[in-house]
Design an enzyme around this catalytic site. Structure first.
Site, PDB file in Angstrom:
ATOM      1  N   LYS A 181      50.333  10.774  16.829  1.00 63.08           N
ATOM      2  CA  LYS A 181      51.246   9.738  17.314  1.00 63.08           C
ATOM      3  C   LYS A 181      52.147  10.271  18.420  1.00 63.08           C
ATOM      4  O   LYS A 181      52.449   9.562  19.389  1.00 63.08           O
ATOM      5  CB  LYS A 181      52.076   9.212  16.147  1.00 63.08           C
ATOM      6  CG  LYS A 181      51.236   8.495  15.091  1.00 63.08           C
ATOM      7  CD  LYS A 181      52.031   8.183  13.846  1.00 63.08           C
ATOM      8  CE  LYS A 181      51.160   7.490  12.798  1.00 63.08           C
ATOM      9  NZ  LYS A 181      51.895   7.235  11.532  1.00 63.08           N
TER      10      LYS A 181
ATOM     11  N   GLU B 254      48.910  -1.106  19.615  1.00 65.16           N
ATOM     12  CA  GLU B 254      50.267  -1.068  19.070  1.00 65.16           C
ATOM     13  C   GLU B 254      50.300  -0.496  17.651  1.00 65.16           C
ATOM     14  O   GLU B 254      51.232   0.227  17.286  1.00 65.16           O
ATOM     15  CB  GLU B 254      50.861  -2.485  19.063  1.00 65.16           C
ATOM     16  CG  GLU B 254      52.299  -2.558  18.608  1.00 65.16           C
ATOM     17  CD  GLU B 254      53.255  -1.899  19.592  1.00 65.16           C
ATOM     18  OE1 GLU B 254      53.844  -0.859  19.212  1.00 65.16           O
ATOM     19  OE2 GLU B 254      53.398  -2.405  20.711  1.00 65.16           O
TER      20      GLU B 254
ATOM     21  N   GLY C 107      51.095   0.529   5.787  1.00 71.88           N
ATOM     22  CA  GLY C 107      50.813  -0.555   4.849  1.00 71.88           C
ATOM     23  C   GLY C 107      49.940  -1.608   5.490  1.00 71.88           C
ATOM     24  O   GLY C 107      49.935  -1.791   6.712  1.00 71.88           O
TER      25      GLY C 107
ATOM     26  N   GLU D 228      48.057   9.934   0.123  1.00 68.90           N
ATOM     27  CA  GLU D 228      46.642   9.915  -0.218  1.00 68.90           C
ATOM     28  C   GLU D 228      46.345  10.996  -1.260  1.00 68.90           C
ATOM     29  O   GLU D 228      47.144  11.911  -1.474  1.00 68.90           O
ATOM     30  CB  GLU D 228      45.806  10.181   1.037  1.00 68.90           C
ATOM     31  CG  GLU D 228      46.018   9.184   2.162  1.00 68.90           C
ATOM     32  CD  GLU D 228      45.381   7.837   1.867  1.00 68.90           C
ATOM     33  OE1 GLU D 228      44.565   7.737   0.926  1.00 68.90           O
ATOM     34  OE2 GLU D 228      45.728   6.870   2.579  1.00 68.90           O
TER      35      GLU D 228
ATOM     36  N   VAL E  24      50.668   3.724  16.186  1.00 69.51           N
ATOM     37  CA  VAL E  24      51.776   4.679  16.131  1.00 69.51           C
ATOM     38  C   VAL E  24      52.764   4.420  15.012  1.00 69.51           C
ATOM     39  O   VAL E  24      53.092   5.322  14.251  1.00 69.51           O
ATOM     40  CB  VAL E  24      52.515   4.733  17.488  1.00 69.51           C
ATOM     41  CG1 VAL E  24      53.786   5.568  17.382  1.00 69.51           C
ATOM     42  CG2 VAL E  24      51.608   5.319  18.548  1.00 69.51           C
TER      43      VAL E  24
ATOM     44  N   GLY F   3      51.522   5.401  -4.314  1.00 66.39           N
ATOM     45  CA  GLY F   3      50.575   4.976  -3.292  1.00 66.39           C
ATOM     46  C   GLY F   3      50.997   5.301  -1.872  1.00 66.39           C
ATOM     47  O   GLY F   3      50.332   4.900  -0.917  1.00 66.39           O
TER      48      GLY F   3
ATOM     49  N   VAL G  84      43.970  -2.478   5.867  1.00 60.59           N
ATOM     50  CA  VAL G  84      44.456  -3.149   7.076  1.00 60.59           C
ATOM     51  C   VAL G  84      43.513  -4.276   7.489  1.00 60.59           C
ATOM     52  O   VAL G  84      43.937  -5.399   7.769  1.00 60.59           O
ATOM     53  CB  VAL G  84      44.634  -2.145   8.224  1.00 60.59           C
ATOM     54  CG1 VAL G  84      45.027  -2.866   9.513  1.00 60.59           C
ATOM     55  CG2 VAL G  84      45.671  -1.095   7.866  1.00 60.59           C
TER      56      VAL G  84
ATOM     57  N   ARG H  17      31.093  -0.797   5.182  1.00 61.02           N
ATOM     58  CA  ARG H  17      30.137   0.165   4.628  1.00 61.02           C
ATOM     59  C   ARG H  17      29.559  -0.315   3.306  1.00 61.02           C
ATOM     60  O   ARG H  17      28.428   0.024   2.955  1.00 61.02           O
ATOM     61  CB  ARG H  17      30.818   1.523   4.440  1.00 61.02           C
ATOM     62  CG  ARG H  17      31.082   2.272   5.736  1.00 61.02           C
ATOM     63  CD  ARG H  17      31.656   3.640   5.471  1.00 61.02           C
ATOM     64  NE  ARG H  17      32.971   3.574   4.827  1.00 61.02           N
ATOM     65  CZ  ARG H  17      33.668   4.642   4.451  1.00 61.02           C
ATOM     66  NH1 ARG H  17      33.164   5.849   4.621  1.00 61.02           N
ATOM     67  NH2 ARG H  17      34.852   4.498   3.892  1.00 61.02           N
ATOM     68  N   ARG H  18      30.344  -1.087   2.534  1.00 60.92           N
ATOM     69  CA  ARG H  18      29.886  -1.559   1.219  1.00 60.92           C
ATOM     70  C   ARG H  18      29.849  -3.086   1.216  1.00 60.92           C
ATOM     71  O   ARG H  18      30.834  -3.741   0.850  1.00 60.92           O
ATOM     72  CB  ARG H  18      30.826  -1.023   0.134  1.00 60.92           C
ATOM     73  CG  ARG H  18      30.800   0.498   0.018  1.00 60.92           C
ATOM     74  CD  ARG H  18      31.646   0.973  -1.152  1.00 60.92           C
ATOM     75  NE  ARG H  18      33.055   0.687  -0.941  1.00 60.92           N
ATOM     76  CZ  ARG H  18      33.882   1.462  -0.255  1.00 60.92           C
ATOM     77  NH1 ARG H  18      33.425   2.578   0.299  1.00 60.92           N
ATOM     78  NH2 ARG H  18      35.148   1.137  -0.108  1.00 60.92           N
TER      79      ARG H  18
END
Length: 432
Positions: free
Chosen positions: A206, A130, A305, A191, A133, A188, A16, A47-48
């Site tokens: 949610k 926004e 997505g 997870e 949810v 995909g 995202v 983090r990386r």
């Protein structure tokens, strides 16, 4: 137009976050025109740091998220790292240092939304979410702004794309749960560890957010009844089809008929094929809202997505930046109603119960007597003997509306009957 840019700190640059950064760059002129000032990506906490991120100046990348939000010149912090900590501390720190926040963090908002809203109000900043949810679907803003003058009575929705893909695949192809999950993982949609989705933790968070906004009441994650969909079988879909239904994992938030309480729950349910939610396929989300004045409204679209979720984040970013330029803040928490959240035992709905029973006379009468003794009225009954000649039959009972507590007592009593070999499945019937 103001020439001095509004500075944005991005916390997280995964699926995202990278899309948020891309849209901010490629649509920079349009965003500036819509806001009334340019927006500048001032820092990206990750983090990386060694990972190559296309379109992002490496000089903006840092591993010190705390220092980034404490800079003092940041106007808006966009938080898309998820989880409870360090997200909670970073958000409250952002407020303390004069920044508004846009978040997609459903878990944190469901658990500590009241505290975050209080911190935002204390420091005169905005908190928008926004994207928390239903991905790209505009839902939070319609509920807390467009329907602010109406009375919302029910919110019924499919708010998790992974589970909807799995259930849709089971329904359309006859696949079993594991087979459908394996396909969702390969594509995909699921997870590597799908627990949060299939055990309905994601949908429950949610539901808590939606119920709180819809009913002007604080609803936390712990208030939401949660039941996953791992036990749904091909046989359940066959029973649903026999009733003219399909099965969906639903988030259901309702105001009691007397208006004195609310409920929030997430569980698999049969819904009629004539209901708009029955036609929601694949990984899409849809939410059905019922209110006094507006009547029935449906919000539909991609619920997850990178790009769809980033669209919702950018919409909030534009709104928050506009507020900042005008010296105002948007709507905060509205919990004035403070309605109690009723337990699941008080919820009234229809039920579909499938029993394995002895294939002999008098069984149906015994079962009907148990239902009557617990005050549960039967709508329809279907009994079918088995061709394998094992002396057992399948008995399907569909009730009229009954409370969850009364149905629980009924099932406990049915299990004690010698003629009942087992309870194959129990599923609620919604969407009448």
């Amino acid at each position: 137009m103001r020439t001095r840019p509004l500075k944005v700190a991005l916390l997280g640059c995964g699926v995202v976050g990278s899309e948020v950064a891309r849209i901010m760059t490629t649509h920079a002129d349009d965003l500036a025109a819509r806001i009334g000032a340019p927006v500048e990506l001032a820092g990206v906490a990750v983090r990386r740091p060694s990972k190559v991120r296309d379109g992002i100046d490496p000089a903006l990348v840092t591993t010190d998220a705390t220092a980034l939000v404490k800079r003092g010149d940041i106007d808006v912090v966009v938080e898309v790292i998820g989880g409870i900590e360090p997200a909670r501390t970073l958000i409250t720190t952002a407020f303390e240092y004069g920044a508004s926040v846009v978040s997609a963090n459903k878990a944190l908002l469901a658990q500590d939304g009241a505290a975050l809203h209080a911190a935002a109000e204390e420091h005169g900043e905005d908190l928008y979410y926004e994207a928390a949810v239903a991905g790209a679907i505009p839902l939070i803003r319609p509920l807390r702004e467009s329907l602010a003058g109406d009375k919302v009575n029910r919110v019924l929705g499919i708010v998790n794309g992974t589970t909807n893909f799995i259930l849709d695949k089971m329904d359309s192809t006859g696949a079993g749960y594991q087979e459908a999950l394996d396909e969702a993982t390969a594509l995909g949609y699921a997870e590597a560890d799908p627990t949060a989705d299939v055990e309905a933790f994601d949908a429950a968070a949610k539901a808590a957010i939606l119920a709180g906004i819809a009913f002007h009441t604080r609803v936390r994650l712990d208030d939401v009844y949660r039941e996953g969909m791992t036990e749904v079988t091909s046989a359940d879909f066959a029973s649903a089809r026999a009733m003219g239904c399909t099965i969906k994992l639903l988030a259901i938030c309702e105001r009691a008929a007397d208006g004195g309480s609310v409920t929030a729950r997430v569980h698999p349910a049969m819904i009629p094929l004539t209901h708009p939610l029955a036609s929601v396929r694949g990984a899409y989300n849809a939410v059905f809202v019922e209110s006094d004045a507006a009547g029935q409204l449906m919000f539909y679209g991609p619920g997850a997505g990178g790009a769809p979720t980033a669209s919702a984040v950018l919409g909030d970013l534009v709104a928050v930046c506009r507020n900042r330029l005008s010296g105002a803040t948007g709507p905060g928490e509205s919990a004035y109603a403070a309605l109690p959240v009723s337990p699941m035992g008080d919820v009234v709905t229809r039920y579909h119960i499938s029993l394995d029973v002895a294939d002999k006379p008098g069984v149906l009468a015994q079962v009907a007597t148990v239902f009557a003794e617990h005050g549960v009225s039967i709508d329809t009954v279907r009994q079918q003997g088995r061709q394998d000649g094992d002396g057992e039959a399948s008995l399907v009972v569909v009730t009229h509306r009954a409370s969850d507590a009364s149905l629980t007592g009924t099932v406990e009593a049915l299990r004690k009957l010698d003629t009942v070999r087992g309870v194959a499945s129990i599923m609620r019937v919604e969407g009448e």
